[in-house]
Design an enzyme around this catalytic site. Structure first.
Site, PDB file in Angstrom:
ATOM      1  N   LYS A  16      -6.088   5.387 -20.576  1.00 52.44           N
ATOM      2  CA  LYS A  16      -6.162   5.743 -21.994  1.00 52.44           C
ATOM      3  C   LYS A  16      -4.830   5.438 -22.692  1.00 52.44           C
ATOM      4  O   LYS A  16      -4.429   4.304 -22.719  1.00 52.44           O
ATOM      5  CB  LYS A  16      -6.575   7.206 -22.125  1.00 52.44           C
ATOM      6  CG  LYS A  16      -7.686   7.632 -21.132  1.00 52.44           C
ATOM      7  CD  LYS A  16      -9.034   7.004 -21.432  1.00 52.44           C
ATOM      8  CE  LYS A  16     -10.046   7.164 -20.306  1.00 52.44           C
ATOM      9  NZ  LYS A  16     -10.316   8.528 -19.865  1.00 52.44           N
ATOM     10  N   ASP A  69      -5.076  18.331 -16.729  1.00 48.75           N
ATOM     11  CA  ASP A  69      -5.409  16.960 -17.093  1.00 48.75           C
ATOM     12  C   ASP A  69      -5.051  16.806 -18.563  1.00 48.75           C
ATOM     13  O   ASP A  69      -5.771  17.276 -19.441  1.00 48.75           O
ATOM     14  CB  ASP A  69      -6.905  16.710 -16.839  1.00 48.75           C
ATOM     15  CG  ASP A  69      -7.328  15.284 -17.189  1.00 48.75           C
ATOM     16  OD1 ASP A  69      -6.609  14.617 -17.950  1.00 48.75           O
ATOM     17  OD2 ASP A  69      -8.391  14.849 -16.697  1.00 48.75           O
ATOM     18  N   ARG A 110       0.841  -1.207   0.000  1.00 45.86           N
ATOM     19  CA  ARG A 110       0.000   0.000   0.000  1.00 45.86           C
ATOM     20  C   ARG A 110       0.875   1.257   0.000  1.00 45.86           C
ATOM     21  O   ARG A 110       0.584   2.236  -0.675  1.00 45.86           O
ATOM     22  CB  ARG A 110      -0.954   0.012   1.215  1.00 45.86           C
ATOM     23  CG  ARG A 110      -1.643   1.365   1.379  1.00 45.86           C
ATOM     24  CD  ARG A 110      -2.960   1.347   2.116  1.00 45.86           C
ATOM     25  NE  ARG A 110      -2.969   0.556   3.327  1.00 45.86           N
ATOM     26  CZ  ARG A 110      -2.305   0.882   4.453  1.00 45.86           C
ATOM     27  NH1 ARG A 110      -1.591   1.984   4.528  1.00 45.86           N
ATOM     28  NH2 ARG A 110      -2.366   0.083   5.493  1.00 45.86           N
ATOM     29  N   TYR A 123     -13.809  16.413 -18.673  1.00 42.61           N
ATOM     30  CA  TYR A 123     -14.297  15.031 -18.677  1.00 42.61           C
ATOM     31  C   TYR A 123     -15.525  14.928 -17.754  1.00 42.61           C
ATOM     32  O   TYR A 123     -15.532  15.525 -16.668  1.00 42.61           O
ATOM     33  CB  TYR A 123     -13.153  14.141 -18.182  1.00 42.61           C
ATOM     34  CG  TYR A 123     -13.521  12.708 -17.973  1.00 42.61           C
ATOM     35  CD1 TYR A 123     -13.793  11.875 -19.056  1.00 42.61           C
ATOM     36  CD2 TYR A 123     -13.598  12.172 -16.695  1.00 42.61           C
ATOM     37  CE1 TYR A 123     -14.127  10.553 -18.860  1.00 42.61           C
ATOM     38  CE2 TYR A 123     -13.928  10.845 -16.496  1.00 42.61           C
ATOM     39  CZ  TYR A 123     -14.196  10.044 -17.580  1.00 42.61           C
ATOM     40  OH  TYR A 123     -14.526   8.734 -17.383  1.00 42.61           O
TER      41      TYR A 123
END
Ligand code: PLP
Length: 390
Positions: A198, A173, A49, A101
């Protein structure tokens, strides 16, 4: 090694990292925990983690690509953005782009509701032009350029100057282009955000997101948040993503060739009323984008003037698969208004939803002649079934 060009570095990985052996390909460390030689001596890695060699390896490669002091990998693009918002306190203001987005709209609305952030959507070009002033309590400005799916371009260097003058951070972004083409940190941004689902992954077989920062201390703050909340990318996905990175450049360069061919075909088609692609010389943001990126990318959108005809067209396509998302080896088509951007909250839809007839294409690695042929037959069928351009 660091003086080599990006295409070389992403293939000829420096393997003198994280271990004694020298694997030729990035190794996969699935272990959740790591053995400590002595209870009082911390090991380089202790718990996945917190940190994991496969993920750390990936992050170093991405940081080199982004020109970042540090890159952190998360379970998705939204997880990365959510962590970025966690650095803000109740009452602090986020000024976000007006064309974002769809999931980002939803996340910001949620952060306003549950975290008490003040969220405002503004056309970032108006901030650069000075027609909209950044309120004094602005801590973060968050934009996309080019935007998805409308392909609006903002001057990121100028925006960074305005944002910094007001003492805020600029997050860009850059998912639509990927850091292969657009590196926001080089243009003055403080944070580069990527949905690695993506182009970076590139094969539509993983979900991941990244935050890359110029400031070490801010990087450490984000690292501590990620460790506390446990949304770091899992080793297997980090390994897959690492694999995808080796071909990032060739994939994008090749897909851009296809995107250019498709954009020119659409621009000359009588049933298409508008093509939105920064790669076309008559796009209003063409020159600006070219001044801040290494290519136009392989996502474009177009309009037919009629929502019904656009729906018929998407149904008639045979080679393009109808999916949300983009940036895969396989070409895809979507109707953003009813798919990826359907999550824009009702109150914001009237002003921020993409046009109902907007069709978005993500060009993959198929032969461009086949893509053009498929669009040609689907446009013909959509006109036959719904009627010609008015
Ligand atoms: C897909 C996408 C996101 C969200 O990323 P996920 O990996 O799907 O969580 C954020 N921004 C942009 C521009 C995107 O295209």
């Amino acid at each position: 090694m660091s003086s080599w060009n990006p295409a070389t570095r992403l293939v000829a990985r420096d393997t003198r990292r994280h271990g004694q052996e020298r694997p030729c390909a990035p190794p996969l460390h699935l272990s959740a925990t790591f053995v400590q030689e002595d209870p009082l001596e911390p090991a380089a890695f202790d718990y996945t983690r917190t940190d994991n060699p496969t993920r750390a390896w990936l992050e170093e490669d991405l940081a080199a690509l982004e020109g970042a002091a540090r890159t952190l990998a998360f379970t998705s693009g939204m997880a990365a953005l959510a962590t970025l918002l966690r650095t803000l306190r109740p009452g602090q203001r986020v000024v976000a782009g007006a064309d974002l987005y769809g999931g980002s709209f939803r996340l910001l609305a949620q952060a306003a509701r549950v975290q008490g952030l003040v969220v405002q959507h503004v056309d970032p070009a108006a901030i650069v032009a000075g027609t909209v002033e950044l309120p004094a309590d602005t801590r973060l400005v968050w934009v996309e350029s080019p935007t998805n799916p409308l392909q609006e371009v903002v001057d990121l260097r100028a925006l960074a100057r305005v944002v910094h003058r007001g003492g805020a951070r600029l997050a860009v972004d850059g998912t639509l282009c990927s850091p292969w083409l657009l590196r926001p940190l080089e243009l003055g941004a403080d944070v580069s955000v990527q949905s690695a689902t993506k182009h970076l992954g590139g094969h539509a077989d993983l979900m991941a997101g990244t935050l890359s920062v110029r400031d070490e201390e801010f990087g450490h703050e984000l690292f501590a948040l990620r460790n506390a909340e446990g949304n770091g990318l899992a080793p297997f996905d980090a390994w897959l993503l690492s694999r995808g990175l080796s071909t990032l450049g060739v994939r994008l360069e090749r897909a851009q060739v296809g995107a250019r061919a498709v954009a020119h075909f659409l621009a000359g088609h009588p049933a298409v009323t508008r093509v939105r692609y920064v790669g076309l010389a008559d796009h209003p943001g063409h020159a600006l984008h070219a001044s801040q990126a290494d290519g136009p990318g392989c996502v474009l959108s177009f309009e037919t003037g009629d929502g019904e005809r656009s729906r018929a067209l998407v149904r008639a396509l045979e080679l393009f698969s109808c999916t949300v998302s983009f940036g895969s080896v396989r070409s895809t088509v979507s109707l953003p208004c009813s798919m990826s951007h359907a999550s824009i909250p009702a109150a914001a839809r009237a002003r921020h939803a993409p046009p109902a007839d907007l069709v978005r294409l993500s060009i993959g690695l198929e032969d461009p002649r086949d893509l053009v042929q498929d669009l040609d037959q689907a446009l013909a069928r959509s006109v036959l079934s719904v009627g010609g351009a008015s």
